[in-house]
Design a protein around this motif. Structure first.
Motif, short mmCIF file in Angstrom:
data_model
loop_
_atom_site.label_atom_id
_atom_site.label_comp_id
_atom_site.label_asym_id
_atom_site.label_seq_id
_atom_site.Cartn_x
_atom_site.Cartn_y
_atom_site.Cartn_z
N GLY A 178 -22.92 38.48 7.47
CA GLY A 178 -22.39 38.54 6.11
C GLY A 178 -20.95 39.04 6.12
O GLY A 178 -20.36 39.33 7.16
N GLY A 192 -19.24 48.52 3.62
CA GLY A 192 -19.26 48.33 5.06
C GLY A 192 -18.00 48.71 5.80
O GLY A 192 -17.79 48.28 6.94
N SER A 222 -18.89 50.47 9.00
CA SER A 222 -19.49 49.52 9.94
C SER A 222 -18.43 48.66 10.60
O SER A 222 -18.50 48.37 11.80
CB SER A 222 -20.50 48.62 9.22
OG SER A 222 -21.59 49.39 8.73
N PRO A 272 -20.12 41.73 -1.36
CA PRO A 272 -20.52 40.46 -0.74
C PRO A 272 -20.70 39.34 -1.77
O PRO A 272 -21.26 39.56 -2.85
CB PRO A 272 -21.85 40.81 -0.07
CG PRO A 272 -22.38 41.97 -0.84
CD PRO A 272 -21.18 42.75 -1.29
N ARG A 284 -24.44 37.88 0.78
CA ARG A 284 -25.69 38.57 0.41
C ARG A 284 -26.89 37.93 1.11
O ARG A 284 -27.80 38.63 1.55
CB ARG A 284 -25.87 38.56 -1.10
CG ARG A 284 -24.85 39.39 -1.86
CD ARG A 284 -25.34 39.80 -3.23
NE ARG A 284 -25.65 38.66 -4.10
CZ ARG A 284 -24.75 37.99 -4.82
NH1 ARG A 284 -23.45 38.33 -4.73
NH2 ARG A 284 -25.10 36.99 -5.59
N ILE A 339 -26.93 39.14 4.66
CA ILE A 339 -27.31 40.55 4.74
C ILE A 339 -28.81 40.71 4.48
O ILE A 339 -29.50 41.47 5.17
CB ILE A 339 -26.48 41.39 3.74
CG1 ILE A 339 -25.00 41.33 4.13
CG2 ILE A 339 -26.96 42.83 3.72
CD1 ILE A 339 -24.06 41.80 3.04
N TRP A 340 -29.34 39.99 3.51
CA TRP A 340 -30.79 40.02 3.26
C TRP A 340 -31.54 39.58 4.52
O TRP A 340 -32.52 40.21 4.93
CB TRP A 340 -31.16 39.12 2.09
CG TRP A 340 -31.14 39.78 0.75
CD1 TRP A 340 -30.28 39.56 -0.28
CD2 TRP A 340 -32.06 40.79 0.28
NE1 TRP A 340 -30.57 40.36 -1.35
CE2 TRP A 340 -31.67 41.13 -1.05
CE3 TRP A 340 -33.15 41.44 0.83
CZ2 TRP A 340 -32.34 42.07 -1.81
CZ3 TRP A 340 -33.82 42.40 0.08
CH2 TRP A 340 -33.42 42.71 -1.22
N ARG A 342 -30.62 39.77 7.56
CA ARG A 342 -30.52 40.80 8.60
C ARG A 342 -31.58 41.87 8.41
O ARG A 342 -32.24 42.29 9.38
CB ARG A 342 -29.13 41.43 8.56
CG ARG A 342 -28.89 42.43 9.69
CD ARG A 342 -27.74 43.39 9.38
NE ARG A 342 -26.58 42.74 8.82
CZ ARG A 342 -25.52 43.41 8.35
NH1 ARG A 342 -25.51 44.73 8.37
NH2 ARG A 342 -24.49 42.78 7.85
N TYR A 343 -31.80 42.31 7.17
CA TYR A 343 -32.72 43.42 6.94
C TYR A 343 -34.15 42.98 6.66
O TYR A 343 -35.08 43.79 6.81
CB TYR A 343 -32.21 44.28 5.78
CG TYR A 343 -30.91 44.99 6.13
CD1 TYR A 343 -30.85 45.88 7.19
CD2 TYR A 343 -29.74 44.73 5.42
CE1 TYR A 343 -29.66 46.52 7.53
CE2 TYR A 343 -28.55 45.36 5.75
CZ TYR A 343 -28.52 46.25 6.80
OH TYR A 343 -27.34 46.87 7.14
N PRO A 381 -23.68 45.84 0.57
CA PRO A 381 -24.56 45.75 1.73
C PRO A 381 -25.49 46.96 1.85
O PRO A 381 -26.67 46.80 2.23
CB PRO A 381 -23.58 45.69 2.90
CG PRO A 381 -22.38 45.00 2.34
CD PRO A 381 -22.27 45.53 0.92
N GLU A 393 -29.61 46.84 1.92
CA GLU A 393 -30.39 47.48 2.98
C GLU A 393 -31.46 48.41 2.38
O GLU A 393 -32.61 48.39 2.81
CB GLU A 393 -29.47 48.28 3.91
CG GLU A 393 -30.21 49.00 5.01
CD GLU A 393 -29.31 49.83 5.89
OE1 GLU A 393 -29.80 50.38 6.90
OE2 GLU A 393 -28.11 49.95 5.57
#
Length: 426
Positions: free
Chosen positions: A167, A209, A212, A331, A336, A339-340, A342-343, A365, A369
């Motif tokens: 993302g 982020g 990060s 995002p 988004r 990112i969704w 990823r988690y 983000p 999470e």
């Protein structure tokens, strides 16, 4: 014409040896496969090392490093006026004699093409081998650096953090172009007149982020990561925040390479009121004085992050101190979705991803999470009670989204876009 002779390397020869090494490389600026510090350390600790002298003057040197039945010739260096006179071949022959006594049966050499010693090796029966590639990995953290890094609360981050960032591709691309590539491709950047950045600011709403990204850059560069917390600096020094800041930067100067990250930098670089009694005046002044010194060294990068770039002192923002001021915004739908995914992990294939993306329009983000973990925990608690084998559903995650207060507001987005226009420099 005076004649040369061979003898053992002595500790007193160190300065002359380094001068010959520098002189030998200077005309073509050839890369050294083995650094001079390593070669001289081997010579001083008993590795076969032979020098050629004319009278009391050193005119050549050769060093080898033996490991069992294998040895590497790590240096052949000659004074410019004594090249092509057989000195290099004689030095290599003498190294061979000493290595044979040690039981060495296989002698190799790694030299840059055209370096001093290549002709001598040919004359001594060595043959270059085509089809081989020299691989090397340089660790940026020595033993002395490790202790200092621990004192500073820093660490070497795991590799792969950059590739793992899913993302925020727009921001990632901007940071890669402006920050990462000029540092990774230094030679190419120099050819095109591009100066690698030394200090940058990341700004944007909370949770987007910025931290990060800073960690991912350190991971990509393979540099140690040190984070300064202004609140801890203030608590940990009897001399005040400005003194603690100065001491920390002095310690950082001892590291060979470092990415220094200061989050919420507005705490120590806020706009000065101009009043002599302003408590933040001295701290901001101190940081403004420290940044130019930090910039004077290679393999150093300062990344500052702020949620409120408009609250920073204007002198802090000028180009002479920071190369770029990069926005890290909320995002978009594609980000988004990434990112969704990823988690959500394995649950991503079982839920309606587009509904989650639409429902989380004002989420950062960090918000996504939190909602993803909350939805998964809801399903976990249900399973503990019912034992029905029912995985987390779209409904579980949508309820988690509804129960999560988004970080972003219309006002925050408006201010962010205003800040891009006023302060962004990419």
């Amino acid at each position: 014409m005076p004649t040369w002779r061979l003898r053992d390397f002595h500790d007193d020869d160190l300065d002359s040896a380094i001068q010959i090494w520098d002189q030998d490389r200077a005309p073509q600026d050839l890369p050294a496969v083995f650094p001079v510090s390593e070669v001289m350390s081997v010579a001083r600790t008993g590795g076969p090392a032979v020098v050629a002298v004319v009278g009391d003057d050193m005119v050549g040197m050769a060093v080898a490093q033996a490991q069992g039945e294998r040895a590497w010739i790590t240096l052949v260096a000659l004074s410019e006026t004594w090249r092509n006179r057989g000195v290099g071949s004689a030095l290599i022959a003498e190294l061979e004699r000493r290595l044979r006594v040690r039981g060495v049966r296989r002698i190799s050499a790694l030299l840059a093409p055209g370096a001093t010693g290549t002709a001598a090796l040919d004359n001594c029966g060595y043959r270059s081998r085509d089809g081989l590639v020299f691989y090397e990995k340089v660790e940026h953290l020595g033993a002395s650096d490790a202790g200092l890094l621990a004192e500073l609360g820093g660490r070497v981050l795991a590799p792969g953090l950059w590739d793992a960032l899913a993302g925020m591709e727009r921001e990632k691309a901007s940071i890669e172009r402006r920050i990462v590539l000029p540092l990774v491709e230094r030679s190419l950047a120099e050819q095109y007149g591009v100066t690698p950045p030394k200090a940058v600011i990341l700004f944007g709403p909370p949770g987007t982020g910025k931290t990060s990204f800073a960690k991912a850059v350190a991971s990509r560069l393979e540099w140690p990561f040190v984070e300064i917390f202004p609140s801890r600096l203030a608590a940990g020094s009897s001399g005040g925040l400005a003194t603690s800041l100065r001491d920390t930067f002095a310690d950082l100067a001892e590291l060979q390479s470092v990415l220094l990250f200061i989050d919420e930098v507005e705490e120590i670089a806020g706009a000065r009121s101009g009043l002599a009694i302003d408590p933040g005046h001295g701290v901001t002044n101190e940081l403004l004085k420290l940044i130019p010194g930090f910039r004077d060294h290679d393999d150093r990068l300062l990344i500052c992050a702020t949620n409120s770039v408009r609250s920073l002192d204007l002198a802090f923002l000028r180009p002479g101190r920071f190369d770029y001021v990069i926005p890290v915004g909320p995002p978009d739908p594609a980000a988004r979705a990434a990112i969704w995914q990823r988690y959500l992990g394995s649950a991503a294939g079982r839920v309606d991803l587009q509904r989650l993306v639409a429902a989380s329009e004002m989420f950062t983000p960090a918000d996504i999470e939190f909602a993803a973990r909350k939805g998964a925990h809801t399903a976990f608690e249900r399973e503990v009670v019912d034992r029905a084998g029912e995985p987390a559903s779209t409904g579980d995650y949508l309820k988690a989204v509804a129960d999560t207060r988004p970080t972003l507001t219309d006002q925050a987005l408006t201010e962010f876009h205003e800040d891009i226009e006023r302060h962004g420099r990419v």
